[in-house]
Design an enzyme around this catalytic site. Structure first.
Site, PDB file in Angstrom:
ATOM      1  N   GLY A  13     -26.045  58.420 -96.284  1.00  0.00           N
ATOM      2  CA  GLY A  13     -27.148  59.358 -96.445  1.00  0.00           C
ATOM      3  C   GLY A  13     -26.745  60.801 -96.663  1.00  0.00           C
ATOM      4  O   GLY A  13     -27.504  61.716 -96.342  1.00  0.00           O
ATOM      5  N   GLY A  15     -25.833  62.063 -99.729  1.00  0.00           N
ATOM      6  CA  GLY A  15     -26.163  62.513-101.084  1.00  0.00           C
ATOM      7  C   GLY A  15     -25.230  62.029-102.173  1.00  0.00           C
ATOM      8  O   GLY A  15     -25.181  62.625-103.253  1.00  0.00           O
ATOM      9  N   LYS A  38     -22.401  50.722-108.777  1.00  0.00           N
ATOM     10  CA  LYS A  38     -22.594  50.700-107.324  1.00  0.00           C
ATOM     11  C   LYS A  38     -22.251  49.274-106.908  1.00  0.00           C
ATOM     12  O   LYS A  38     -23.114  48.404-106.854  1.00  0.00           O
ATOM     13  CB  LYS A  38     -24.040  51.045-106.970  1.00  0.00           C
ATOM     14  CG  LYS A  38     -24.389  50.924-105.494  1.00  0.00           C
ATOM     15  CD  LYS A  38     -24.101  52.187-104.733  1.00  0.00           C
ATOM     16  CE  LYS A  38     -24.588  52.068-103.292  1.00  0.00           C
ATOM     17  NZ  LYS A  38     -24.421  53.296-102.523  1.00  0.00           N
ATOM     18  N   GLY A 117     -19.358  54.348-103.793  1.00  0.00           N
ATOM     19  CA  GLY A 117     -19.124  53.472-102.662  1.00  0.00           C
ATOM     20  C   GLY A 117     -20.342  53.400-101.754  1.00  0.00           C
ATOM     21  O   GLY A 117     -21.388  53.986-102.025  1.00  0.00           O
ATOM     22  N   GLY A 119     -21.484  54.141 -97.818  1.00  0.00           N
ATOM     23  CA  GLY A 119     -21.055  54.753 -96.569  1.00  0.00           C
ATOM     24  C   GLY A 119     -19.782  55.562 -96.743  1.00  0.00           C
ATOM     25  O   GLY A 119     -19.602  56.267 -97.740  1.00  0.00           O
ATOM     26  N   PRO A 207     -27.753  72.762-103.077  1.00  0.00           N
ATOM     27  CA  PRO A 207     -28.802  73.184-102.140  1.00  0.00           C
ATOM     28  C   PRO A 207     -29.754  72.031-101.822  1.00  0.00           C
ATOM     29  O   PRO A 207     -29.741  70.993-102.488  1.00  0.00           O
ATOM     30  CB  PRO A 207     -29.520  74.296-102.909  1.00  0.00           C
ATOM     31  CG  PRO A 207     -29.351  73.905-104.341  1.00  0.00           C
ATOM     32  CD  PRO A 207     -27.974  73.289-104.441  1.00  0.00           C
ATOM     33  N   TYR A 208     -30.573  72.240-100.813  1.00  0.00           N
ATOM     34  CA  TYR A 208     -31.599  71.259-100.487  1.00  0.00           C
ATOM     35  C   TYR A 208     -32.596  71.163-101.646  1.00  0.00           C
ATOM     36  O   TYR A 208     -33.036  72.174-102.188  1.00  0.00           O
ATOM     37  CB  TYR A 208     -32.342  71.665 -99.209  1.00  0.00           C
ATOM     38  CG  TYR A 208     -33.506  70.758 -98.886  1.00  0.00           C
ATOM     39  CD1 TYR A 208     -33.288  69.494 -98.361  1.00  0.00           C
ATOM     40  CD2 TYR A 208     -34.814  71.167 -99.144  1.00  0.00           C
ATOM     41  CE1 TYR A 208     -34.345  68.645 -98.076  1.00  0.00           C
ATOM     42  CE2 TYR A 208     -35.886  70.324 -98.862  1.00  0.00           C
ATOM     43  CZ  TYR A 208     -35.641  69.066 -98.327  1.00  0.00           C
ATOM     44  OH  TYR A 208     -36.698  68.232 -98.056  1.00  0.00           O
TER      45      TYR A 208
END
Length: 236
Positions: A13, A15, A38, A117, A119, A207-208
């Site tokens: 999680g 990004g 993926k 990948g 995780g 940035p967010y």
């Protein structure tokens, strides 16, 4: 086996998919024939009896390629666990030869493959291998590390880079990604701290993003990340 860049996170999680998708779109803009992969995705939703590998589909959409999803994502699991745990619960064996063959096929159609990948590097892939083994199995591709820009990321990033290097991987760079709307004090100082403590290139801080449409993601990566080392690698 063809050129590839392996995108790994310091955690789940952080990004990876956002950064990978943005990079794929920008490389395509620069004339690079880019493919995406993926290899293993867990936590997939089941729709009409089929598992939807959302990250893999997003990467394919961002890259503009039309490769079959079975090549982009050879293994999709419903349980939101590590690949090894999800595979065990779903009575599936994650086989490296299947992933290698899918990668070879994709590499035959593209200049470079961005491989995301699952995780972190020490996430179990199956009963024998970890995620850190996959870039080596796919031809020794360099690693791009994506870190969550929050408190604790200095430790997580340095551990990840150290583990990668000790395992014989070449770290092409590190990028920070802010996942929280709230501005933390740490997120304002992590870049400087990492630049002073890492030997590997620091490539930027994303940035967010309150809205994660394609245009917003591409703009954020274009404006805040140095992708030239990746463009050079893709074309060299």
């Amino acid at each position: 086996m063809g050129r590839g860049i392996f995108i790994i996170g310091t955690d789940t999680g952080v990004g990876k998919t956002l950064v990978g998708g943005g990079l794929a779109a920008l490389l395509r803009e620069k004339g690079v024939n880019v493919g995406v992969m993926k290899p293993v995705e867990s936590g997939c939703r089941r729709i009409s009896g089929r598992l939807l590998a959302a990250d893999a589909l997003f990467l394919r959409e961002m890259s503009g390629c039309r490769d079959d999803i079975s090549l982009v994502n050879p293994y999709a699991f419903e349980h939101p666990l590590s690949p090894a745990q999800a595979a065990e619960l779903e009575n599936v064996e994650v086989r490296l030869d299947v992933i290698r063959e899918a990668y070879r096929t994709l590499a035959g159609h593209h200049d470079i493959i961005l491989v995301e990948g699952a995780g972190g590097l020490m996430t179990p892939l199956n009963s024998k291998y970890f995620m850190a083994d996959l870039p080596l199995e796919l031809g020794g591709m360099p690693v791009l590390v994506v870190s969550r820009n929050s408190l604790g990321t200095i430790n997580h990033t340095l551990l990840t880079v150290g583990q990668a290097e000790s395992g014989g991987l070449d770290v092409i760079g590190v990028v920070l990604n802010r996942t929280l709307r709230k501005v933390e004090l740490a997120s304002e100082h992590n870049e400087d701290a990492l630049r002073r403590r890492m030997r590997v290139p620091f490539l930027g801080a994303i940035p967010y993003l309150p809205r994660r449409g394609k245009e917003a993601i591409v703009k954020a990566v274009r404006d805040n990340m140095n992708i030239e080392p990746l463009v050079w690698y893709a074309g060299s």
